[in-house]
Design an enzyme around this catalytic site. Structure first.
Site, PDB file in Angstrom:
ATOM      1  N   LYS A  92       0.684  -0.978  -0.091  1.00 37.42           N
ATOM      2  CA  LYS A  92       0.005  -0.029  -0.084  1.00 37.42           C
ATOM      3  C   LYS A  92       0.862   1.280   0.034  1.00 37.42           C
ATOM      4  O   LYS A  92       0.642   2.246  -0.861  1.00 37.42           O
ATOM      5  CB  LYS A  92      -0.943   0.130   1.171  1.00 37.42           C
ATOM      6  N   THR A  93       1.805   1.402   0.916  1.00 37.95           N
ATOM      7  CA  THR A  93       2.666   2.488   0.922  1.00 37.95           C
ATOM      8  C   THR A  93       3.390   2.794  -0.313  1.00 37.95           C
ATOM      9  O   THR A  93       3.640   3.940  -0.724  1.00 37.95           O
ATOM     10  CB  THR A  93       3.749   2.603   2.284  1.00 37.95           C
ATOM     11  N   ASP A 144      -4.907   7.899   2.769  1.00 36.76           N
ATOM     12  CA  ASP A 144      -4.413   6.565   3.255  1.00 36.76           C
ATOM     13  C   ASP A 144      -5.353   5.892   4.157  1.00 36.76           C
ATOM     14  O   ASP A 144      -5.989   6.812   5.035  1.00 36.76           O
ATOM     15  CB  ASP A 144      -2.884   6.771   3.626  1.00 36.76           C
ATOM     16  N   GLU A 145      -5.336   4.709   4.285  1.00 35.51           N
ATOM     17  CA  GLU A 145      -6.232   4.008   5.497  1.00 35.51           C
ATOM     18  C   GLU A 145      -7.600   4.554   5.426  1.00 35.51           C
ATOM     19  O   GLU A 145      -8.372   4.963   6.366  1.00 35.51           O
ATOM     20  CB  GLU A 145      -5.635   4.380   6.862  1.00 35.51           C
ATOM     21  N   GLN A 168      -9.672  -4.583   7.172  1.00 36.17           N
ATOM     22  CA  GLN A 168      -8.913  -4.149   8.197  1.00 36.17           C
ATOM     23  C   GLN A 168      -9.724  -3.053   9.216  1.00 36.17           C
ATOM     24  O   GLN A 168      -8.894  -2.133   9.553  1.00 36.17           O
ATOM     25  CB  GLN A 168      -7.428  -3.717   7.803  1.00 36.17           C
ATOM     26  N   ARG A 221      -0.612 -10.332  10.697  1.00 34.86           N
ATOM     27  CA  ARG A 221       0.658  -9.509  11.342  1.00 34.86           C
ATOM     28  C   ARG A 221       1.825 -10.613  10.916  1.00 34.86           C
ATOM     29  O   ARG A 221       2.849 -10.261  10.891  1.00 34.86           O
ATOM     30  CB  ARG A 221       0.432  -9.176  12.647  1.00 34.86           C
TER      31      ARG A 221
END
Length: 694
Positions: A45-46, A231-232, A262, A618
């Site tokens: 994503k980043t 973002d997010e 998420q 994770r």
């Protein structure tokens, strides 16, 4: 030519595209119109966000016309650093790349008159909010046993994020507790306005109101920020959604990146419906799915996909592994919480002893704050280094909070919360009875206590010496601000403040032990160091910009040395989002813990399932999921059942006697196929558990 494109600019290719897969390239190269990038866990994503910014710049978009917002200062700093490496630090610094709250603070300071607030407003941080709420509850004669200040603040923040006023909250109150909090909400808002301060939620609400009520201001910002990235996006709340819509509705160049699977912060206002309804809100939006996971093994992704597919409210997508096959996921029932801690910590020690891992490769994840106690005890017994995420912040230390209170008063003498904190620090003969009398008079006059003292009106009947001492302190602080402000020397001003109030005497009064005294005084020195760094790196730095930077950074500030320590991490699932570890132990996988009993009773099982999914994803190489067959609750051993999420993940039938938490037993999992990583490991785990118990 479109607004925001440099005149005569020839688009160019950027080398970073070569590192992206086809879906990532699609997200990066779609410049115009609304874009929804559904970025699953570990899908880069980043990288997509930062490369897209570099691509926009390569096509001739001016950096000042790009707005990129995220949720934490840490994420914003990481993005700016990565963009800087692609396009150069100077260009990256010209982009508005910040948190929602920082962006809104910037907007409000530039348009304070248009919204009816002071340009140099100060922020009421979490500690100030707690003090203010305690005062409000005392005024309302509501005991803290009945309404805890922290719980009241959390509920008020949720109401604000849902765009509810105190009046609407009171009308909607469903029980006496909510009615008490709604009344506290009204008084809390009155106190904020009287003190001329804003809390963090106000930054969003006032910015939204500004855009809704002032079309000229809205159009100015909408025209300036021609390309907006978020973002997010799954974590956006009502005010944030409204702000984005106000800025993007004209040009529609809005690219949002997130993962509805998420979305785990509903309890603090995040609204998953915003990402689920993006295509409805922006007709014709392009949807790009990032499904290739570069983090976890196929075995881990299999269980993650099997679980999250049980949710009904979600975008259809599935994580696909880029890594080769690894070890099976381990499912492990254990006798009780002590046995669970003993097994997990013992397994970590044994694995680490092979010399192939570091302590920091291991994470123990849990649902509630009380669960890590048994694990801490076992880690200490075996002398294994560990750290618990969310330890006390540097900004919560007494000496730091004291200095911040003094500085806030220099900037805003109406800040009553700050004044009450330091009125007698160091001691200057101002007792509680005198303070109560002064506060009572200020309340009668309808002004903040600082205003009452500085204007020297209506002071008849108040104790002379305490009033004189309080007034002199305020006048000295105001005078110091004027002298420092004219000289423009932020560091010199703060050093002058420390000398003015003789703060060294306060530190020596509170701490007799020389070692502790040195540590605490070093905290004072660190505040001065922060100021020096701020003055050096911030154009037109001032006391106000320094206070704002500290307040906005305090919530996600971490001790630098904590990040680097080689230690096992203990962390809640909520805190673990966005992180990854080679080896993860997801513990307490029981009905009533995950899903949490309260959440299940309130019908929030889908969010709890997303929380378990976050826990699964994770893990990079190894995932072990454990639960206790009995657990001590209120001093008694209570029988426990494995979480419904275990049965949904593995497709194992619900056993006789299994009971759901908070509702009727859920229907049996729809998918019949048993995953290789589920049933087989669970069976062998039970056998090994029985051997350990015997």
């Amino acid at each position: 030519m479109k607004t925001g494109l440099s005149a005569g600019y020839t688009p160019r290719r950027i080398k970073h595209l070569a590192t992206l897969n086809s879906q990532q390239k699609d997200a990066v190269q779609t410049m115009e119109g609304p874009v929804l990038v559904l970025a699953g866990a570990g899908t880069g994503k980043t990288r997509v966000i930062t490369t897209r910014i570099a691509y926009l710049l390569a096509q001739g978009v001016r950096p000042e016309n790009i707005l990129a917002v995220t949720f934490t200062n840490k994420a914003a700093r990481e993005m700016r650093d990565r963009v800087g490496k692609m396009v150069g630090k100077e260009t990256a610094n010209a982009i508005i790349l910040s948190t929602f709250h920082s962006f809104c603070a910037r907007v409000l300071r530039s348009n304070a008159d248009a919204i009816g607030i002071r340009k140099n407003f100060t922020l009421c941080d979490s500690a100030d909010q707690s003090s203010l709420m305690k005062s409000v509850l005392r005024e309302l004669r509501v005991p803290e046993k009945q309404v805890q200040p922290s719980a009241a603040i959390a509920r008020i923040s949720l109401w604000k994020n849902q765009l509810l006023t105190p009046e609407k909250a009171l009308d909607a109150a469903s029980d006496p507790w909510e009615e008490y909090v709604a009344r506290a909400f009204r008084r809390y808002e009155e106190q904020l306005r009287r003190n001329r301060v804003l809390d963090f939620d106000d930054l969003l609400l006032f910015a939204l109101r500004l855009f809704q009520e002032n079309e000229t201001v809205r159009k100015k910002y909408a025209k300036h920020f021609q390309w907006i990235m978020v973002d997010e996006y799954q974590d956006t709340n009502g005010p944030q959604y409204g702000i984005l819509h106000a800025l993007a509705k004209d040009h529609r160049n809005l690219c949002v990146v997130g993962d509805d699977d998420q979305s785990i912060y509903g309890w603090r206002g995040a609204d998953v419906s915003k990402i689920l309804g993006f295509e409805k809100d922006y007709p014709g939006a392009k949807v790009v799915r990032l499904e290739t996971n570069y983090r976890s093994t196929p075995e881990i992704l299999n269980v993650a996909n099997a679980l999250i597919q049980q949710n009904i409210q979600r975008h259809d997508k599935e994580l696909k592994p880029a890594l080769e096959s690894g070890v099976p996921v381990m499912w492990l029932p254990l006798f009780d919480e002590m046995n669970e801690a003993s097994y997990v910590v013992g397994d970590i020690r044994q694995s680490h002893s092979l010399g192939e891992t570091r302590w920091k490769d291991y994470a123990i994840l849990f649902r509630t704050q009380t669960q890590p106690r048994a694990f801490e005890a076992e880690l200490r017994r075996l002398n294994i280094p560990y750290k618990i995420s969310g330890t006390r912040s540097f900004f919560d230390r007494k000496e730091v909070r004291d200095l911040l209170a003094f500085m806030k008063l220099m900037e805003n003498p109406d800040d009553e919360v700050s004044l009450l904190r330091i009125l007698n620090v160091p001691p200057r003969g101002i007792g509680k009875t005198s303070v109560d009398k002064m506060l009572e008079k200020a309340t009668e006059e309808g002004v903040a206590l600082g205003r009452l003292l500085l204007e020297q009106t209506a002071l008849t009947g108040l104790p002379e010496k305490p009033v004189k001492a309080s007034t002199e302190l305020l006048e000295e602080l105001v005078a110091l601000k004027k002298r420092g402000g004219s000289a423009g020397d932020l560091v010199g001003m703060i050093r002058g403040l420390i000398d003015l109030v003789d703060y060294r005497r306060e530190v020596e009064r509170c701490y007799d032990d020389p070692t502790t005294l040195d540590i605490r005084w070093n905290g004072v020195a660190e505040v001065v160091n922060f100021a020096e760094n701020h003055a050096r790196t911030t154009p037109k730095a001032s006391l106000n910009t320094f206070l704002e930077a500290l307040a906005l950074d305090a919530d996600d500030q971490e001790e630098e040395d904590e990040d680097e320590r080689d230690a096992v991490t203990l962390m809640t699932l909520h805190a673990a989002k966005g992180l990854e570890f080679p080896r993860v132990y997801l513990v307490g996988f029981e009905e009533g813990l995950l899903p949490h009993a309260r959440s299940a009773a309130e019908g929030n099982v889908e969010e709890e399932r997303r929380l378990a999914y976050v826990g699964y994803t994770r893990a990079q190489r190894m995932l072990t999921v454990t639960w206790a067959e009995q657990r001590t609750k209120w001093g008694r051993q209570t029988k426990c059942h494995a979480s419904r999420f275990y049965y949904e993940t593995t497709a194992e039938p619900l056993p006789d006697g299994w009971m759901a938490s908070g509702q009727e037993p859920p229907p049996r999992p729809a998918h019949k196929k048993k995953t290789k990583t589920g049933k087989r490991r669970a069976t062998s785990s039970r056998a090994s558990s029985r051997k350990r118990r015997s």
